[in-house]
Design an enzyme around this catalytic site. Sequence first.
Site, PDB file in Angstrom:
ATOM      1  N   ARG A 115     121.835  29.786  71.026  1.00 48.76           N
ATOM      2  CA  ARG A 115     120.435  30.062  71.374  1.00 48.76           C
ATOM      3  C   ARG A 115     119.475  29.906  70.192  1.00 48.76           C
ATOM      4  NH1 ARG A 115     122.880  34.290  74.684  1.00 48.76           N
ATOM      5  NH2 ARG A 115     122.795  33.632  76.855  1.00 48.76           N
ATOM      6  N   LYS A 137     108.760  18.791  67.930  1.00 47.81           N
ATOM      7  CA  LYS A 137     109.476  18.172  69.045  1.00 47.81           C
ATOM      8  C   LYS A 137     110.900  17.846  68.624  1.00 47.81           C
ATOM      9  CE  LYS A 137     105.759  16.035  71.735  1.00 47.81           C
ATOM     10  NZ  LYS A 137     105.210  14.754  72.253  1.00 47.81           N
ATOM     11  N   GLU A 179     103.204   4.091  63.289  1.00 47.66           N
ATOM     12  CA  GLU A 179     102.661   5.426  63.580  1.00 47.66           C
ATOM     13  C   GLU A 179     101.437   5.722  62.720  1.00 47.66           C
ATOM     14  OE1 GLU A 179     103.443   7.419  65.949  1.00 47.66           O
ATOM     15  OE2 GLU A 179     105.321   6.567  66.675  1.00 47.66           O
ATOM     16  N   LYS A 217      98.199  14.080  62.064  1.00 41.15           N
ATOM     17  CA  LYS A 217      99.055  14.562  63.159  1.00 41.15           C
ATOM     18  C   LYS A 217      99.026  16.086  63.221  1.00 41.15           C
ATOM     19  CE  LYS A 217     103.403  14.364  65.538  1.00 41.15           C
ATOM     20  NZ  LYS A 217     104.776  13.850  65.650  1.00 41.15           N
ATOM     21  N   GLU A 227     101.287  20.222  73.967  1.00 43.24           N
ATOM     22  CA  GLU A 227     100.870  18.955  74.578  1.00 43.24           C
ATOM     23  C   GLU A 227     100.278  19.125  75.978  1.00 43.24           C
ATOM     24  OE1 GLU A 227     102.988  14.828  75.602  1.00 43.24           O
ATOM     25  OE2 GLU A 227     103.376  15.464  73.548  1.00 43.24           O
ATOM     26  N   ARG A 231      96.857  16.898  72.179  1.00 41.58           N
ATOM     27  CA  ARG A 231      98.067  16.329  71.586  1.00 41.58           C
ATOM     28  C   ARG A 231      98.527  15.073  72.324  1.00 41.58           C
ATOM     29  NH1 ARG A 231     103.542  19.489  69.450  1.00 41.58           N
ATOM     30  NH2 ARG A 231     104.671  17.611  68.842  1.00 41.58           N
ATOM     31  N   ASN A 235     100.166   9.978  72.111  1.00 41.90           N
ATOM     32  CA  ASN A 235     100.949   9.091  72.968  1.00 41.90           C
ATOM     33  C   ASN A 235     100.360   7.690  73.057  1.00 41.90           C
ATOM     34  OD1 ASN A 235     102.800  11.145  73.639  1.00 41.90           O
ATOM     35  ND2 ASN A 235     101.474  11.897  75.265  1.00 41.90           N
ATOM     36  N   HIS A 238     102.513   4.601  73.197  1.00 38.88           N
ATOM     37  CA  HIS A 238     103.875   5.058  73.483  1.00 38.88           C
ATOM     38  C   HIS A 238     104.244   4.989  74.961  1.00 38.88           C
ATOM     39  CE1 HIS A 238     103.620   6.397  69.387  1.00 38.88           C
ATOM     40  NE2 HIS A 238     104.824   6.907  69.414  1.00 38.88           N
ATOM     41  N   HIS A 242     107.415   3.050  74.712  1.00 36.09           N
ATOM     42  CA  HIS A 242     108.699   3.679  75.001  1.00 36.09           C
ATOM     43  C   HIS A 242     109.448   2.930  76.094  1.00 36.09           C
ATOM     44  CE1 HIS A 242     108.151   8.006  73.237  1.00 36.09           C
ATOM     45  NE2 HIS A 242     108.565   7.134  72.348  1.00 36.09           N
ATOM     46  N   HIS A 259     111.766   1.535  66.723  1.00 35.75           N
ATOM     47  CA  HIS A 259     110.726   2.296  67.423  1.00 35.75           C
ATOM     48  C   HIS A 259     109.333   1.745  67.120  1.00 35.75           C
ATOM     49  CE1 HIS A 259     108.600   5.717  69.151  1.00 35.75           C
ATOM     50  NE2 HIS A 259     107.935   5.858  68.020  1.00 35.75           N
TER      51      HIS A 259
END
Length: 355
Positions: A115, A137, A179, A217, A227, A231, A235, A238, A242, A259
Amino acid sequence: MQSIQANNYLVHFNENAYEALNKHLRENKYSNLFIIVDDQTNEHCLPKLLPIIETDLNIEIIEFEAGEANKNIETCIQIWNVLTELGADRKSLVINLGGGVVTDLGGFVASTFKRGVDFINIPTTLLSMVDASVGGKTGVDLGNLKNQIGVINVPQMVLIDTQYLETLPQSEMRSGLAEMLKHGLIYDAPYWRQFSDLKSIVFDELDQLIYRSVEIKNEIVIQDPTEKNIRKALNFGHTLGHAIEGYFLESTEKTTLLHGEAIAVGMILESYISLQKNLISPEEYREIKTIIKGIYEDIIFEENDIDPILELLIHDKKNEYGLIQFALIEGIGKIKINQSVENKLILDAFQDYKS
């Protein structure tokens, strides 16, 4: 460089980073220390880190094979099993030493083991320094669907040492640059235009550019950690990027893209969509397309590639109520979120990219 205050943790730079790490180790009674690496960072980065760590703790190295193809739940299961076999407990500390795959996956492993145990990220690629290092993230891919499984959970700290970049291939440097370009396009037009002549940038200036990218960022994430609103600006490029990355990763007929290579295409496509929605001018679009295409080689898309890429958009984790959501630029340096885009406009964007 002054440390940057993120949400409940600090981002430290260069020599200050290791002072902060050793201070943290002195002040916290950890039971043992695990360093997660891939085979590349085990060879090139771990030998630099180990002599700097000041601790009497038992240090165990956990390695997995480098590459996006291994950023999956199967790798996590293997690492969870190794942690268990080596006696990791709730008072263990995990250090993730590597690029975005290592920090994303390692952060997820640490966040879910028993946990949650403490972890520290030490990004070693340009991409992970300016992107994966900030925001909390963590996660892994589900097949060819990027980052479908994960949690938002912040590290104890992030340590950015740009000396790790000295062994990084130019292709990986270009990947991270995507980025940084994105940060300028969505937030800081003067920053974006610093990249119009890459040949004039020297390594000393790169430190300052990285620092500014982390600042940008972080400024966005602090406003919206989970998000729900601004935020989503991050994206940009992306949504399509993606999908392209996932398709090229799974296709046996395609060469896997880094990427940043996929995101560079995504930014051109989504800039075209912004143009067609009258959010940017033709001059701004030409500037964006010219600069990005001047840095990255064109990606070849056949006619039968487009439908599978569009199919992947349906499963994008950013979608809401069954609608594909885009973050589009509204002039260079500004963003407009929650934009729906019809398929015909996406197809037109691919056609324009080829020209």
